[in-house]
Design a protein around this motif. Sequence first.
Motif, PDB file in Angstrom:
ATOM      1  N   LEU A 175       0.865  -1.174   0.000  1.00 57.96           N
ATOM      2  CA  LEU A 175       0.000   0.000   0.000  1.00 57.96           C
ATOM      3  C   LEU A 175       0.902   1.224   0.000  1.00 57.96           C
ATOM      4  O   LEU A 175       1.700   1.415   0.923  1.00 57.96           O
ATOM      5  N   GLN A 176       0.777   2.045  -1.043  1.00 55.86           N
ATOM      6  CA  GLN A 176       1.638   3.223  -1.178  1.00 55.86           C
ATOM      7  C   GLN A 176       0.846   4.386  -1.747  1.00 55.86           C
ATOM      8  O   GLN A 176       0.286   4.295  -2.838  1.00 55.86           O
ATOM      9  N   LYS A 177       0.773   5.452  -0.986  1.00 54.84           N
ATOM     10  CA  LYS A 177       0.200   6.712  -1.459  1.00 54.84           C
ATOM     11  C   LYS A 177       0.898   7.841  -0.723  1.00 54.84           C
ATOM     12  O   LYS A 177       1.124   7.756   0.490  1.00 54.84           O
ATOM     13  N   GLY A 178       1.240   8.895  -1.456  1.00 53.24           N
ATOM     14  CA  GLY A 178       1.958   9.995  -0.826  1.00 53.24           C
ATOM     15  C   GLY A 178       3.265   9.503  -0.238  1.00 53.24           C
ATOM     16  O   GLY A 178       4.040   8.797  -0.894  1.00 53.24           O
ATOM     17  N   ASP A 179       3.504   9.848   1.015  1.00 50.83           N
ATOM     18  CA  ASP A 179       4.732   9.421   1.689  1.00 50.83           C
ATOM     19  C   ASP A 179       4.579   8.079   2.392  1.00 50.83           C
ATOM     20  O   ASP A 179       5.512   7.617   3.053  1.00 50.83           O
ATOM     21  N   ALA A 225      12.483  -0.412  -0.959  1.00 48.92           N
ATOM     22  CA  ALA A 225      12.253   0.822  -0.212  1.00 48.92           C
ATOM     23  C   ALA A 225      11.680   1.935  -1.075  1.00 48.92           C
ATOM     24  O   ALA A 225      11.118   2.902  -0.550  1.00 48.92           O
ATOM     25  N   GLN A 226      11.818   1.826  -2.396  1.00 49.32           N
ATOM     26  CA  GLN A 226      11.251   2.826  -3.299  1.00 49.32           C
ATOM     27  C   GLN A 226       9.812   2.496  -3.685  1.00 49.32           C
ATOM     28  O   GLN A 226       9.158   3.275  -4.377  1.00 49.32           O
ATOM     29  N   TYR A 252      -8.070   4.134  -0.267  1.00 49.42           N
ATOM     30  CA  TYR A 252      -7.237   4.626   0.840  1.00 49.42           C
ATOM     31  C   TYR A 252      -7.004   6.124   0.741  1.00 49.42           C
ATOM     32  O   TYR A 252      -6.602   6.647  -0.297  1.00 49.42           O
ATOM     33  N   ASP A 253      -7.247   6.817   1.845  1.00 46.60           N
ATOM     34  CA  ASP A 253      -6.979   8.250   1.983  1.00 46.60           C
ATOM     35  C   ASP A 253      -5.697   8.398   2.799  1.00 46.60           C
ATOM     36  O   ASP A 253      -5.646   7.954   3.954  1.00 46.60           O
ATOM     37  N   PRO A 254      -4.637   8.998   2.230  1.00 45.84           N
ATOM     38  CA  PRO A 254      -3.357   9.097   2.945  1.00 45.84           C
ATOM     39  C   PRO A 254      -3.427   9.829   4.280  1.00 45.84           C
ATOM     40  O   PRO A 254      -2.478   9.749   5.071  1.00 45.84           O
ATOM     41  N   SER A 255      -4.539  10.533   4.541  1.00 45.69           N
ATOM     42  CA  SER A 255      -4.671  11.173   5.851  1.00 45.69           C
ATOM     43  C   SER A 255      -4.968  10.143   6.942  1.00 45.69           C
ATOM     44  O   SER A 255      -4.824  10.427   8.131  1.00 45.69           O
TER      45      SER A 255
END
Length: 457
Positions: free
Chosen positions: A34-38, A173-174, A244-247
Motif C-alpha cells: 500500500l503506497q500513497k503519498g509518503d 524501499a522505493q 485509501y486516503d493518505p490522511s
Amino acid sequence: MKTRFQCIGWLILSYLLVFLVSSNPVYACSTFKLQKGDQLIYAHNLNQGDIGVPGMVFINNRGVFKTGRTWSELTTKDRSNPSSHSWISRYGSVTFNAFGRDLPDGGMNEAGLYIWEMNEDADYPENTGLPKLDQMNWMQYMLDQYSTTEEAILCASEIEVSGWGWHFFVGDAQGNTVAIAFINGKVVVYNNETMPVPGLFNTPYKREMELLKYYKGYGGQYEIDLEDPQVPRYVKTAALMEAYDPSQNVVDYGFHMLEKITVNDVPEWSVIFDVRSADVHFKTRKNPEIKSLSMKQIDFSNLNPVKILNMDAERGGDVSDRFQAYSNETMKEFIRDLVVPILPEDFFTEGGLTIAEYLDRTATHTDRASQAEYQFFKGVWKTSEEIGLTLTLLADQDRVRGTVSNGKDVYDVDHLSMISNNLTFTFRTKGKRLMEARSTILDDGLEMELYTTEEAA
C-alpha cells in the motif's frame, strides 16, 4: 468444481488434507503493498485453517558467514542434493520463521527489501551449474545480500531454487514490486506495467488480472462486495487500495485491508512492515494484541547475537526488549513442542530420519558456518604491489570482521559482503576518503580492484 487448497506449501498440504478435508477449510496467504503519498507498507496474512501455526520472529545480523542448504539435504538420511553455496550477509533483517533459523516465510531487511511467499504451483528450473538453495534459505539469502527488486529478479535466475510450490512477492524501499513465479521450468516475472495491482495471493498473477476485468471500475459489471467471500482477494485489494486516503493512519488501514481479505477464519499471522518508519507490527490468532518493534532501534552488527521472539508472546505493544539470544536448544524445543504436533509424523520422517534426527538437523544446520574447514576466506590476504594492501579477515564462530593495512595504517572494514568467493567491502582512510574494494579470493591469493569517489579522486 475443483477445490484449490492454499497454504504455506503443497508438501505440508499433502499431509494436512488427510486430516482436515472433512471440514473443507480453505488455506490462503496474502501479501500486498500500500503506497500513497509518503506512506509505504508491505502487509501479509497467513490463513491456515485454524490449526495454530507457530512462528518465531528473528533478528538476523549483517557480517555473518552462512552456508546454504537444500531441503533434501536437511531431511534425507544421506543428505542428498547438498548445497555448496556460501555468503557473508551484507544486511541485517527481521524475519518470521516456522522451520528454523535462516528458513523464513518472509521478512524485510534494513535496506527496505521485503519478500514473502504464497502457495502456488511451481516448476523450478534445474541447472546443475548454479548454486543450490532451498526456497526458504533462498529468501534469507536475498534479504542478506540485496536491496532492490532488480537485484531480486537477477537472483531468481542465479540460484537453483528447490522446494514445494510457492511464488514470491518482493518489494523495495522505493515501492518497486515484483511477483516471481517458477512456471514450466522458467522464471516468470511480473512488475511495472505487468503488475498493475501490487498484491499476490494463491492464484497465478496472470489469472488474477484476467478476473479483475469483470468487476466494476476495471471494465466489468460485477460489484466489488468486500463482504462476499467469492470476490477474489486480488479484486478486493485493488478496490481497497483505491479507497485509501493518505490522511488515514497507514498501519491501521493496512490491518483493515488484511481483515477484509481474510479467508474464512481469523488469520494465523498478520504482519505489516512500515517501510518509511522502519517499524514492524504483527499479531496472531492466538494472541491478537498488536506487537511492534522498530528496526531503526535494532543494532544489526554482528557484535550482537541473533535474537528471537515467539510470535505468540503475550501482551501487545513494543516488544523490542523481549527478544532473547538464539540458541539451537531453544529452536529445537520450539519445533518439537509447537511445529511437530500440527503435522503428521511422515512429514519429518519420509527422508529416512527419525523425528529426533530431524529436530537435530534443522536446529543445528547453521553450525557448519562456524567450522574452520568451511571458512576459506579467513586469513591474511595480500594484494598486488600496485594496490599494496593487506586484508585480514577474522571469524568468531560465524561472525566475520576485517581490517585493511597499507603497511603503516590499519583501517576497519565496513559493508562487508561475500557471495561464493567474491568479496566486497569499504573502508575510510585517515583522511576520510571512502574506498570501495571488489575482490575475488583465489587459491593462490586475492585479486582486488579499488575504487573511490569522484570527489576524492
